[in-house]
Design a protein around this motif. Sequence first.
Motif, PDB file in Angstrom:
ATOM      1  N   SER A  22      41.978  49.118  38.095  1.00  0.00           N
ATOM      2  CA  SER A  22      42.299  47.752  38.535  1.00  0.00           C
ATOM      3  C   SER A  22      41.556  47.419  39.818  1.00  0.00           C
ATOM      4  CB  SER A  22      43.804  47.620  38.747  1.00  0.00           C
ATOM      5  OG  SER A  22      44.213  48.437  39.815  1.00  0.00           O
TER       6      SER A  22
ATOM      7  N   THR B 150      40.368  43.762  41.081  1.00  0.00           N
ATOM      8  CA  THR B 150      41.326  42.701  41.376  1.00  0.00           C
ATOM      9  C   THR B 150      42.225  43.001  42.573  1.00  0.00           C
ATOM     10  OG1 THR B 150      42.863  43.607  39.772  1.00  0.00           O
ATOM     11  CG2 THR B 150      41.424  41.825  39.004  1.00  0.00           C
ATOM     12  N   SER B 151      42.390  44.278  42.936  1.00  0.00           N
ATOM     13  CA  SER B 151      43.389  44.592  43.961  1.00  0.00           C
ATOM     14  C   SER B 151      43.038  43.982  45.320  1.00  0.00           C
ATOM     15  CB  SER B 151      43.591  46.097  44.078  1.00  0.00           C
ATOM     16  OG  SER B 151      42.477  46.688  44.687  1.00  0.00           O
TER      17      SER B 151
ATOM     18  N   TRP C 270      44.091  40.380  45.297  1.00  0.00           N
ATOM     19  CA  TRP C 270      45.534  40.222  45.437  1.00  0.00           C
ATOM     20  C   TRP C 270      45.973  40.461  46.872  1.00  0.00           C
ATOM     21  CZ3 TRP C 270      47.542  37.164  42.496  1.00  0.00           C
ATOM     22  CH2 TRP C 270      47.327  37.181  41.101  1.00  0.00           C
ATOM     23  N   ASN C 271      45.346  41.432  47.495  1.00  0.00           N
ATOM     24  CA  ASN C 271      45.612  41.719  48.891  1.00  0.00           C
ATOM     25  C   ASN C 271      45.458  40.449  49.738  1.00  0.00           C
ATOM     26  OD1 ASN C 271      45.571  42.838  51.508  1.00  0.00           O
ATOM     27  ND2 ASN C 271      44.808  44.763  50.688  1.00  0.00           N
TER      28      ASN C 271
ATOM     29  N   LEU D 280      47.998  37.605  48.820  1.00  0.00           N
ATOM     30  CA  LEU D 280      49.362  37.905  49.239  1.00  0.00           C
ATOM     31  C   LEU D 280      49.513  37.738  50.756  1.00  0.00           C
ATOM     32  CD1 LEU D 280      51.442  38.528  47.179  1.00  0.00           C
ATOM     33  CD2 LEU D 280      51.268  40.950  47.700  1.00  0.00           C
TER      34      LEU D 280
END
Lengths: 306, 306
Positions: A244, A247-248, A251-252, A255
């Motif tokens: 993954s 994408t991580s 997202w970090n 968020l």
Amino acid sequence: LSGDRNSISKAITIVENKDEASSALMKVLFLHTGKAHVVGVTGPLGTGKSSLVDQLVRSYRLKGEKVAVLAVDPSSPISGGAILGDRVRMLEHSLDPSVYIRSMASRGDEGGLSRASKDTVRILDAAGFDTIFVETVGIGQTEVEIVEVADTVIVVLMPELGDEIQAAKAGLVEIGDIFAINKSDLPGADKILYNLEPMLSVKELGWKQVAVKVSAKSSDGMRELVAFIDAHHDFLKKLRGSSSLPTSNRWNQELVERISDLVISDLTKRLPKDLEFIAAIEKLAKKEIDPDTASRQIAQRYISGK
Amino acid sequence: LSGDRNSISKAITIVENKDEASSALMKVLFLHTGKAHVVGVTGPLGTGKSSLVDQLVRSYRLKGEKVAVLAVDPSSPISGGAILGDRVRMLEHSLDPSVYIRSMASRGDEGGLSRASKDTVRILDAAGFDTIFVETVGIGQTEVEIVEVADTVIVVLMPELGDEIQAAKAGLVEIGDIFAINKSDLPGADKILYNLEPMLSVKELGWKQVAVKVSAKSSDGMRELVAFIDAHHDFLKKLRGSSSLPTSNRWNQELVERISDLVISDLTKRLPKDLEFIAAIEKLAKKEIDPDTASRQIAQRYISGK
């Protein structure tokens, strides 16, 4: 989810207006995202990004794909620019039910792609569009933020941009997966390609940046550009199969932004009722305290993650 | 404090670089602020704000005042624009020790006047300049933010701006204390004045907005403009004698901004080590949670003003 245009438009309006329903809506839609290939198209003003996107829409329609375009206009004073762009395009693609085009002004948001534009990409993704083009002028923060929504980033350049492009280079060269030298019929296209090529490198995930000369006017080079986009898409699909990783990081960032917004929104409501804050304003006017000291003292009480 | 140019430049560089010393520096200097008259000059691109400011500098020098100019360039890609503007001006006023001119790019900051530009105004104030002109292009947030630093706001317009000015009007008409219709030699100056006048109103504190035709080229109308600036200055001095009303709103905004910055800066450091945050990123990639729900859950723990 079935791709009904009215529902899509309504959903986008809900997230644009930060309507109360938007949280519930996005929560449900989120489960249906992750299928579309999101292609960011950015670059300096006047490089012909819109015409290039129109050509790309045509190319992907010929492959039988459903295509959406989100044009984000960061500099639009109130609404002028965005709306005009929208209408010109609507004329051309208005009869094709498999093309959806939306313009959005991001004015008021902090210099770039807004929460609304990220949610709009998710709405279009959930609605079943195969490829979503997100077009934005590369000034300031936008050139960084497009990386947060796009799987593949195309940086559009053109001959004779001169010094302006030199200035923008630092940021733009870093973010591009594919560089399209548009208006290749103009003199100097080869020179810009020649200057750009030594700057291209292998990016974090292992993708080697590529550059191609195109002409949105004559369609020259479009076939190559599409091949590069597809190659990058395949590259990502392989990566995603194994981990993954790609994408991580995205997202970090999202968020952190979302949590910051919630914390600040709460802070902004509390401060006017905060007795120390009220007292500080009086003290500042009398010069009994300086703004730096005052804000550090008050912030102390709000910096307290449990 | 004695107005030494090298010290001023060094102090500004310290706040521009967000140097560690800047807190201590601004704390000391703050006690010496509040004497200067800060005049904001804003308006759409191409209205001749710089030439007008140059004329104003000349007028205030003739009155024997020490004058400073801070030109904030919000759109400058890296540095091009700002530096050029600086040099052109330096040539003209470089031999006058009572004029200090500084340009500043606010790129990277959230769309407008940065913390650094506010602190720079305070440095110039403490350094003994009588009048400080803060010049900025009125796009997006800047037109609002100039109100936070300027005592008197001049909005510069010009004939033949067409629709662009219509779009900008909403924001610009609200913030101006004085409207200068520049390039009054061009046809249409009377028309713009005629259209503007019904929109002028009495502002919050009781100042009636005024408009004047000027020509930075021929100096026509400059005397009237200066008289309006001085009248607004006198108006504020009288107000301040009776209460701290005009400044408290400004302190309110600056304090909220500063506290928000501190809270966010702390949050940004803590989140990467927050176990729930780390877990949420994994869950998002697997679609086990949506970003809205995840951020609300985590923000809960950071929303806790004691």
